[in-house]
Each structure stands twice: as C-alpha cells, then as structure tokens.
Design a protein around this motif. Structure first.
Motif, PDB file in Angstrom:
ATOM      1  N   LEU A  89      75.317  19.891 -50.595  1.00 60.00           N
ATOM      2  CA  LEU A  89      74.680  18.774 -51.265  1.00 60.00           C
ATOM      3  C   LEU A  89      73.730  19.268 -52.346  1.00 60.00           C
ATOM      4  O   LEU A  89      73.012  20.257 -52.138  1.00 60.00           O
ATOM      5  N   SER A  90      73.733  18.599 -53.475  1.00 59.95           N
ATOM      6  CA  SER A  90      72.738  18.863 -54.504  1.00 59.95           C
ATOM      7  C   SER A  90      71.401  18.303 -54.031  1.00 59.95           C
ATOM      8  O   SER A  90      71.355  17.291 -53.323  1.00 59.95           O
ATOM      9  N   LEU A  91      70.308  18.950 -54.438  1.00 63.90           N
ATOM     10  CA  LEU A  91      68.993  18.521 -53.969  1.00 63.90           C
ATOM     11  C   LEU A  91      67.925  18.938 -54.961  1.00 63.90           C
ATOM     12  O   LEU A  91      68.182  19.676 -55.913  1.00 63.90           O
ATOM     13  N   SER A  92      66.720  18.489 -54.718  1.00 72.67           N
ATOM     14  CA  SER A  92      65.587  18.873 -55.558  1.00 72.67           C
ATOM     15  C   SER A  92      64.288  18.523 -54.848  1.00 72.67           C
ATOM     16  O   SER A  92      64.193  17.485 -54.178  1.00 72.67           O
ATOM     17  N   ASP A  93      63.301  19.394 -55.007  1.00 72.09           N
ATOM     18  CA  ASP A  93      61.962  19.058 -54.494  1.00 72.09           C
ATOM     19  C   ASP A  93      60.996  18.832 -55.656  1.00 72.09           C
ATOM     20  O   ASP A  93      59.789  18.789 -55.465  1.00 72.09           O
ATOM     21  N   GLY A  97      59.231  25.107 -60.653  1.00 70.62           N
ATOM     22  CA  GLY A  97      57.879  25.654 -60.680  1.00 70.62           C
ATOM     23  C   GLY A  97      56.805  24.712 -60.212  1.00 70.62           C
ATOM     24  O   GLY A  97      55.661  25.116 -60.029  1.00 70.62           O
ATOM     25  N   LYS A  98      57.145  23.454 -59.987  1.00 70.33           N
ATOM     26  CA  LYS A  98      56.130  22.480 -59.596  1.00 70.33           C
ATOM     27  C   LYS A  98      56.663  21.563 -58.491  1.00 70.33           C
ATOM     28  O   LYS A  98      56.455  20.355 -58.500  1.00 70.33           O
ATOM     29  N   GLY A  99      57.362  22.168 -57.544  1.00 71.43           N
ATOM     30  CA  GLY A  99      57.938  21.392 -56.463  1.00 71.43           C
ATOM     31  C   GLY A  99      56.902  20.928 -55.462  1.00 71.43           C
ATOM     32  O   GLY A  99      55.836  21.528 -55.306  1.00 71.43           O
ATOM     33  N   THR A 100      57.242  19.847 -54.776  1.00 69.71           N
ATOM     34  CA  THR A 100      56.348  19.294 -53.755  1.00 69.71           C
ATOM     35  C   THR A 100      56.721  19.757 -52.354  1.00 69.71           C
ATOM     36  O   THR A 100      55.970  19.547 -51.405  1.00 69.71           O
ATOM     37  N   GLY A 101      57.913  20.339 -52.214  1.00 68.43           N
ATOM     38  CA  GLY A 101      58.393  20.722 -50.900  1.00 68.43           C
ATOM     39  C   GLY A 101      59.216  19.640 -50.241  1.00 68.43           C
ATOM     40  O   GLY A 101      59.945  19.900 -49.281  1.00 68.43           O
ATOM     41  N   VAL A 102      59.125  18.399 -50.754  1.00 63.58           N
ATOM     42  CA  VAL A 102      59.910  17.285 -50.216  1.00 63.58           C
ATOM     43  C   VAL A 102      61.314  17.367 -50.816  1.00 63.58           C
ATOM     44  O   VAL A 102      61.474  17.329 -52.037  1.00 63.58           O
ATOM     45  N   LEU A 103      62.320  17.445 -49.961  1.00 67.50           N
ATOM     46  CA  LEU A 103      63.686  17.615 -50.430  1.00 67.50           C
ATOM     47  C   LEU A 103      64.388  16.274 -50.555  1.00 67.50           C
ATOM     48  O   LEU A 103      64.553  15.552 -49.568  1.00 67.50           O
ATOM     49  N   TYR A 104      64.802  15.963 -51.790  1.00 66.67           N
ATOM     50  CA  TYR A 104      65.452  14.691 -52.078  1.00 66.67           C
ATOM     51  C   TYR A 104      66.954  14.884 -52.299  1.00 66.67           C
ATOM     52  O   TYR A 104      67.400  15.906 -52.826  1.00 66.67           O
ATOM     53  N   PHE A 105      67.719  13.850 -51.918  1.00 71.84           N
ATOM     54  CA  PHE A 105      69.163  13.835 -52.103  1.00 71.84           C
ATOM     55  C   PHE A 105      69.579  12.529 -52.792  1.00 71.84           C
ATOM     56  O   PHE A 105      68.874  11.520 -52.698  1.00 71.84           O
TER      57      PHE A 105
END
Length: 222
Positions: A89-93, A97-105
């Motif tokens: 799955l593709s994802l993003s937090d 360089g400025k991620g929140t740690g919350v993984l979104y799908f």
C-alpha cells in the motif's frame, strides 16, 4: 602446455590477483561489521540515519522516508479465510522531512485488504529502507538488520472529518497520481492507529518502542 609453462601462468595470475585479495582481506565487510552504518551517500539526497541507540527516532525516520509498505491483514477470502494476507500500500506520514508519524492511506472498498479490515481492523505494517538508496549503496540485503526496517501493529480506521485535510495533503504531496484515481472506486482516507512498534536496525533482535516514545521523538530535517 608442459608443467613449467603451467607453473609460470599460475605465478602470473597470482601476481595479478594479489592486490585484490589483500584488499578483500583488510576491508571490513559492511554487511557484517556495520561499518558505514548510519551514513548516507555523499550526494546529500538523503539525510543521515539517526543513531541506532535512539530506536524511536529511527522508527520515525524510516516511516517518513518510506512511500509504501506491506500491510498484513486477516483474510476473509474463500480458500484462505483466517490466514495472513499481505498487500503493498502507498502511504505517507506527511511531507518529506516533516512527518508526524501518523500513517495515512488512500483506500477503496474494491481492495481485498479493505474487505479484510472491515471484518477485522487489526493489521501489521512493515516498511524498510530497502526502498531507498541506503541499503543498495552499502550492500545490505533487505533482510539484513542493517537495512533498517520497522514493524508497526494496530488497527486501521477511517480518519475523521477534522483530520481529512491533513490526511489528503500528506498523501497527495507524496503520491500526486492519487488525485486522478477514479472516483467510482469510492476512495477514502484511513490511518493506522498504532499500538505496537518494533525496530530492526542492527544485530541483536528487534527493539520495542512505545507509541508514546514514537510520537514524542523530535524528528525534522530539511
């Protein structure tokens, strides 16, 4: 070729190979000794890996650098019902360089994994630096602990209306193609509600990180 000629040929070959053999003997094996661990390439395209002593920060680092992961769910599909089922799955937090740690799908009911999650929301996600240039540069096999990866377990839930814009911006900035995916697939935003975290970035087994440690880790680079 007589014995004297063969002996001469072997001597020449040994002379030519000697420097290479010496170099192999005196150069540390990066995949075994960890030499070079924590250093990215000199081009500056990727930031340095955090100290492995700070497992929470390493987890946040891997999470932000990775654009996709393998999500394991419990299958509802006939023939493999009740068995583990993994999908990419593709994802993003958040922005690089400025991620929140919350993984979104960005998910669709048409995906088998989503059908599984509707029946059982528990899932485990794995992300690895093997998808970056780090492991290839230093010759780390994807299974090697030196090729840092994280394992996060929890439940996958739909994001609330209040969080919708954050999830959308986090994903679309990393995966702009998602903007053009057909609306007929009824896409929706979801996130992993993390309950357990393991980090493998060196020998000696996984390191356990609590969600509190993970989210409190100060992570930002530019």
């Amino acid at each position: 070729m007589d014995g004297r000629a063969r002996g001469s040929a072997r001597a020449v070959l040994a002379f030519l190979l000697a420097p290479a053999l010496v170099a192999l003997l005196v150069t540390p094996a990066r995949g075994r000794s960890g030499q070079g661990h924590g250093h990215w390439d000199a081009t500056g395209l990727l930031p340095p890996l955090p100290p492995r002593e700070n497992a929470a920060l390493v987890a946040r680092f891997v999470t932000n650098l990775c654009d996709w992961g393998a999500l394991a769910t419990i299958s509802t599909q006939e023939g493999v019902r009740g068995r583990p089922f993994a999908d990419v799955l593709s994802l993003s937090d958040g922005p690089p360089g400025k991620g929140t740690g919350v993984l979104y799908f960005y998910l669709s009911p048409l995906q088998q994994s989503v059908g599984n999650l509707q029946d059982n929301p528990y899932a485990t996600l794995t992300m690895s630096l093997a998808e970056t240039s780090f492991c290839r540069k230093y010759g780390f096999d994807p299974q090697s602990p030196l090729c840092a990866h994280t394992i996060l377990s929890g439940t996958v839930i739909k994001v609330s209306e209040a969080e919708m814009d954050v999830a959308k911006n986090s994903l679309f900035i990393r995966h702009p193609e998602m903007k053009t995916w057909p609306s007929s697939h009824n896409w929706f935003f979801a996130k992993l509600n993390i309950t357990n975290i393991w980090v493998l970035d060196y020998f000696g087994g996984p390191k356990i990180v609590t969600p509190e440690e993970y989210y409190n880790a100060t992570f930002q680079y530019s």
